[in-house]
Design an enzyme around this catalytic site. Structure first.
Site: not given
Ligand code: NAP
Length: 482
Positions: A174, A249, A283, A384
């Site tokens: 997903k 992560e 990230c 962040e």
């Molecule tokens: P996000 O909003 O948490 O979304 C991540 C994924 O989770 C998306 O596919 C999203 O789908 C899905 N999602 C949202 N709500 C969910 C739920 N209730 N249940 C299951 N899945 C759900 O994060 P993002 O904005 O895409 O990414 C940015 C964040 O990722 C930042 O905080 C960054 O630091 C972190 N990140 C961390 C790493 C690491 O390795 N530590 C690497 C890259 C990014 P939708 O898009 O459809 O909402």
């Protein structure tokens, strides 16, 4: 030009739902890169059933045969190298060279894990007892859910999909709704490479709506998530109830420490690279630079002058250093934090505004922004932002810099710029982060080594390299009397 419409992939079939999410170019919002289906909970159940049905045969297939499919997938992606890079720039906004670098990494990841199909072994040790043979073999977990973010739309799916498959698991992927195309291309390549029906299932649609169905899908045995802390914590709570294997992560607030003895010019370059390239949407990006008192004014001046030279624009254009924020929501978050920064630390020394006028009006562009004199308790030093905003902090000496660096809830990456080997080792042993760099930018990791953080940034086994096997497989231990 007709807008391309993409399908989901369940049980080896391309399936449509009739309702779509729009994948828009953040550098030119007039352009729709593609339409992707909006899956619903029933699609998750179908995907989970398909994955469960395909598991026994896939798990029983010899590792080298699974590896052959991954090698073929890598070759198909290689043939599409240029178009994959351009598509990623159009859907995510990062510059074309950055996007191509990420595609290269995804291809390398597939080849690396393809090779593991004929290499990954277990443990063989002598027994305490006579004529007893003891060993442990690795076995797959079962059906695994993979949820990925938008910022590395091909590398992160690759570094979850490839190890999951080579270990013999079947998967439901997903991706993030704002950049689903790059991971769709991986699934298309797997399909073309002959992956058996049901082994790989791919669903686009709102995470908020699909998340519950995925975490609670009966056949699911494990879930690997990369994204925000908020969603990660929710998944952790839900998945723990079912005792799923969990890998999370999440966010970071990564420091770069610059000591007075550093190679000055490369310290400036590394800081600017880590803070602003990819629009700060990595990230592992640096969002705090902690500078030793003795060089603080000179370093700040050089940082400002280098940052002023950065060109912000459409990542498809040559010479552009920084693309747009990925969408309006992310742009608004960045602008909100710039306002918070203004109240906490005063006017930024560089940037501080949305870029408008001409082609900038079509996209979510923001100036690279530097706040100086940032204090530890400020929100711009603790939370962040995930955009091109850098907080400059002053440290009395190395010990003070380490204290400031570690004084955050996150622990993803950290960097030090110094020529003092003792300080390097003090940093290596003392920094509270999972990924450390020395005299390099804080961002920029390689696939053959463990990846992941500590503290609030991560939970569960590390990703990538051989460490990925700790999540995607389990041991079966054998005591054999002969
Ligand atoms: P996000 O909003 O948490 O979304 C991540 C994924 O989770 C998306 O596919 C999203 O789908 C899905 N999602 C949202 N709500 C969910 C739920 N209730 N249940 C299951 N899945 C759900 O994060 P993002 O904005 O895409 O990414 C940015 C964040 O990722 C930042 O905080 C960054 O630091 C972190 N990140 C961390 C790493 C690491 O390795 N530590 C690497 C890259 C990014 P939708 O898009 O459809 O909402």
């Amino acid at each position: 030009m007709n807008t391309p419409v993409f399908s989901n992939y369940i049980a080896g079939e391309w399936v449509d739902t009739g309702k779509y999410i729009e994948n828009r170019n953040p550098a030119n919002t007039d352009e729709i890169v593609g339409l992707h289906p909006k899956a619903v909970a029933a699609d998750v159940e179908k995907a989970a059933a398909a994955a469960a049905g395909a598991f026994p045969k896939w798990a029983a297939m010899p590792g080298p045969a699974r590896g052959a499919i991954l090698y073929k997938t890598a070759d198909i992606l290689e043939h599409q190298f240029d178009s994959l890079g351009a598509e990623m720039t159009r859907e995510e906004g990062k510059t074309l060279p950055e996007a191509k670098g990420e595609v290269r990494r995804a291809i390398n990841i597939f080849r690396y894990y393809a090779g593991e199909g004929s290499r990954a072994g277990g443990i063989l040790t002598p027994s305490e007892r006579e004529r007893v043979h003891t060993f442990a073999i690795r076995k797959p977990i079962g059906v695994v859910g993979l949820i990925t973010p938008w910022n590395f739309p091909i590398a992160i799916p690759a570094w979850k999909i490839a190890p999951a498959l080579i270990c013999g698991n079947t998967i439901i992927v997903k991706p993030a709704s704002v950049s689903p195309l790059s991971s769709w291309r991986i699934v298309e390549a797997l399909h073309m490479a002959g992956v058996p029906k049901g082994v790989v299932n791919f669903l686009t649609g709102s995470g908020g709506e699909l998340g519950g169905a995925l975490v609670n899908a009966a056949p699911l045995k494990a879930i690997s998530f990369t994204g925000s802390n908020e969603v990660g914590q929710w998944i952790h709570a839900e998945a723990s109830r079912r005792r799923l294997r969990i890998q999370l992560e999440m966010g970071g607030k990564n420091p770069t420490i610059v000591l007075a003895d550093a190679d000055f010019n490369s310290a400036v370059e590394n800081t600017v690279n880590a803070a602003f390239f990819s629009t700060g949407q990595k990230c592992t990006a640096t969002s705090r630079v902690i500078v030793e008192d003795a060089i603080y004014p000179r370093f700040l001046e050089a940082l400002i002058s280098r940052t002023r030279k950065l060109k912000v624009g459409n990542g498809m254009e040559p010479g552009v250093d920084i693309g747009p924020c990925v969408d309006l929501g992310q742009l608004e978050t960045v602008l909100k934090y710039i306002e918070i920064g203004r109240q906490e630390a005063g006017e930024p020394l560089v940037g501080g505004n949305r870029l408008t006028g001409g082609a900038h009006d079509k996209g979510f562009f923001v100036e690279p922004t530097i706040f100086a004199g940032v204090e530890e308790k400020m929100r711009i030093a603790q939370e962040e932002i995930f955009g091109p905003v850098l907080s400059v902090m002053r440290a009395k000496d190395f010990t003070d810099a380490m204290r400031i660096a570690n004084n955050i809830p996150f622990g993803l990456s950290a960097s030090i710029q110094t020529t003092n080997v003792s300080r390097v080792f003090d940093f290596v042993y003392g920094a509270e982060a999972g990924l450390l760099t020395v005299n390099l930018p804080s961002a920029g990791v390689e696939y053959q080594l463990p990846f992941g953080g500590t503290k609030d940034s991560s939970f569960g086994p590390k990703e990538q390299g051989p460490a990925a096997f700790d999540f995607y497989s389990d041991y079966k231990t054998v005591y054999l009397k002969y």
